[in-house]
Scaffold this active site. Sequence first.
Site, PDB file in Angstrom:
ATOM      1  N   THR A   4       0.817  -1.217   0.000  1.00 27.57           N
ATOM      2  CA  THR A   4       0.000   0.000   0.000  1.00 27.57           C
ATOM      3  C   THR A   4       0.850   1.265   0.000  1.00 27.57           C
ATOM      4  O   THR A   4       0.488   2.264  -0.637  1.00 27.57           O
ATOM      5  CB  THR A   4      -0.936   0.000   1.231  1.00 27.57           C
ATOM      6  OG1 THR A   4      -1.825  -1.119   1.113  1.00 27.57           O
ATOM      7  CG2 THR A   4      -1.756   1.273   1.329  1.00 27.57           C
TER       8      THR A   4
ATOM      9  N   SER B 266       1.672  -7.619  -0.813  1.00 28.82           N
ATOM     10  CA  SER B 266       2.543  -8.483  -0.008  1.00 28.82           C
ATOM     11  C   SER B 266       2.050  -9.918   0.090  1.00 28.82           C
ATOM     12  O   SER B 266       2.828 -10.813   0.411  1.00 28.82           O
ATOM     13  CB  SER B 266       2.771  -7.881   1.372  1.00 28.82           C
ATOM     14  OG  SER B 266       1.614  -7.950   2.166  1.00 28.82           O
TER      15      SER B 266
ATOM     16  N   THR C 167       1.613  -4.459   4.269  1.00 31.97           N
ATOM     17  CA  THR C 167       1.490  -4.801   5.679  1.00 31.97           C
ATOM     18  C   THR C 167       0.926  -6.202   5.911  1.00 31.97           C
ATOM     19  O   THR C 167       1.091  -6.765   6.986  1.00 31.97           O
ATOM     20  CB  THR C 167       0.576  -3.786   6.395  1.00 31.97           C
ATOM     21  OG1 THR C 167      -0.692  -3.767   5.732  1.00 31.97           O
ATOM     22  CG2 THR C 167       1.188  -2.402   6.391  1.00 31.97           C
ATOM     23  N   ASP C 168       0.247  -6.753   4.894  1.00 29.72           N
ATOM     24  CA  ASP C 168      -0.454  -8.028   5.120  1.00 29.72           C
ATOM     25  C   ASP C 168       0.483  -9.146   5.570  1.00 29.72           C
ATOM     26  O   ASP C 168       0.104  -9.999   6.375  1.00 29.72           O
ATOM     27  CB  ASP C 168      -1.196  -8.459   3.848  1.00 29.72           C
ATOM     28  CG  ASP C 168      -2.368  -7.538   3.522  1.00 29.72           C
ATOM     29  OD1 ASP C 168      -2.707  -6.684   4.361  1.00 29.72           O
ATOM     30  OD2 ASP C 168      -2.938  -7.679   2.419  1.00 29.72           O
TER      31      ASP C 168
HETATM   32  N1  ASP Z   1      -2.763  -5.393   0.667  1.00 31.13           N
HETATM   33  C1  ASP Z   1      -1.657  -4.566   0.994  1.00 31.13           C
HETATM   34  C2  ASP Z   1      -0.369  -5.386   0.923  1.00 31.13           C
HETATM   35  O1  ASP Z   1      -0.099  -6.093   1.873  1.00 31.13           O
HETATM   36  C3  ASP Z   1      -1.867  -3.985   2.312  1.00 31.13           C
HETATM   37  C4  ASP Z   1      -0.811  -3.038   2.756  1.00 31.13           C
HETATM   38  O2  ASP Z   1       0.194  -2.811   2.121  1.00 31.13           O
HETATM   39  O3  ASP Z   1      -1.023  -2.472   3.822  1.00 31.13           O
HETATM   40  O4  ASP Z   1       0.335  -5.272  -0.034  1.00 31.13           O
END
Ligand code: ASP
Length: 322
Positions: free
Chosen positions: A10, A52, A84-85
């Site tokens: 993200t 991710s 973050t995932d």
């Molecule tokens: N879906 C995103 C990822 O993990 C969420 C994020 O980056 O916070 O790439």
Amino acid sequence: MITVVSLGGTIAMTPSSTGGVTPGLGAADLVAAVPELTDFELTVRSLRSLPSASLGFADLAELHAVVEAELAAGAEGVVVTQGTDTLEETAFFLDLTVRADAPVVVTGAMRPPASPGADGPANLLGAVRLAASPSARGLGTLVLFSDEVHAARLVRKTHTASTGAFESPGFGPLGLLVEQEPRLLTTPGPRARFPIGSRLEDVRVCVVPMALGEDGELLYGVDSRFSGLVLAGVGAGHVPEQVVPVLAELAGTMPVVLASRAGAGSMLTRTYGYPGSERDLIARGLIPSGFLDPYKARILLHLLLADGADRERLRAAFAGFS
Ligand code: ASP
């Protein structure tokens, strides 16, 4: 000099023509969006541009090689940006494998750069400040998020959307950024280092959760498809009695690590004595994960199996987290 390595997520996402946001920005773009970063000597590396969930062990191996190479070439620290995932998995992989004591800091964002109140710039700036701080040396891989500093060994994503999505359940952060300066009040203790074995991309480890009324159907034949199993038991490492036979059989043919779905705390090893209790399962050959949650236990088991570890080494490695 600090190296910033980007992997997507993200923090690097921009609106796509087909709707939603998708990875689009590289490390240089992320750095350019934070004027305060001109105070630092930075090197940028755009390694991947992925959500991710789509990162894999080959990506982690390459990231590890880049981190080691940058530190060997004189970088004082490395910042990794990613989605973050699965951020906690990358951070734990680096914590287990990076040899140097120099700071390695992983961060990301919950809001894309173009959204109001985007958190990526502050997280990136904080991560660079932390990576440049001598106080972060020797603490293993750290996660900087929302002005909190977490140990990779303890941190989890615990919220789907909040900008404070990262916590170290049961322990709390090691420290905070106060007026942009890292203040580290506790340390995570000594860190074991593990080699990256030649079978990293061949090994397959699955996580199977337990639940009320579970009959173990998901577990049949797991040993013909996977190299290792992490069982996310209920409570301190328990399963319904009817699941015990299949688990006992699996533990005879493959490594089975016993973790907990509870979200905080350690596995117990000598408290409950009923069929399906932790004592019962450990006696049948399951390996307790200590304080490691199921997803961190999966990373450690994967690394160990990729390096050809036998049962004794597996037990000793997990015992180091209890
Ligand atoms: N879906 C995103 C990822 O993990 C969420 C994020 O980056 O916070 O790439």
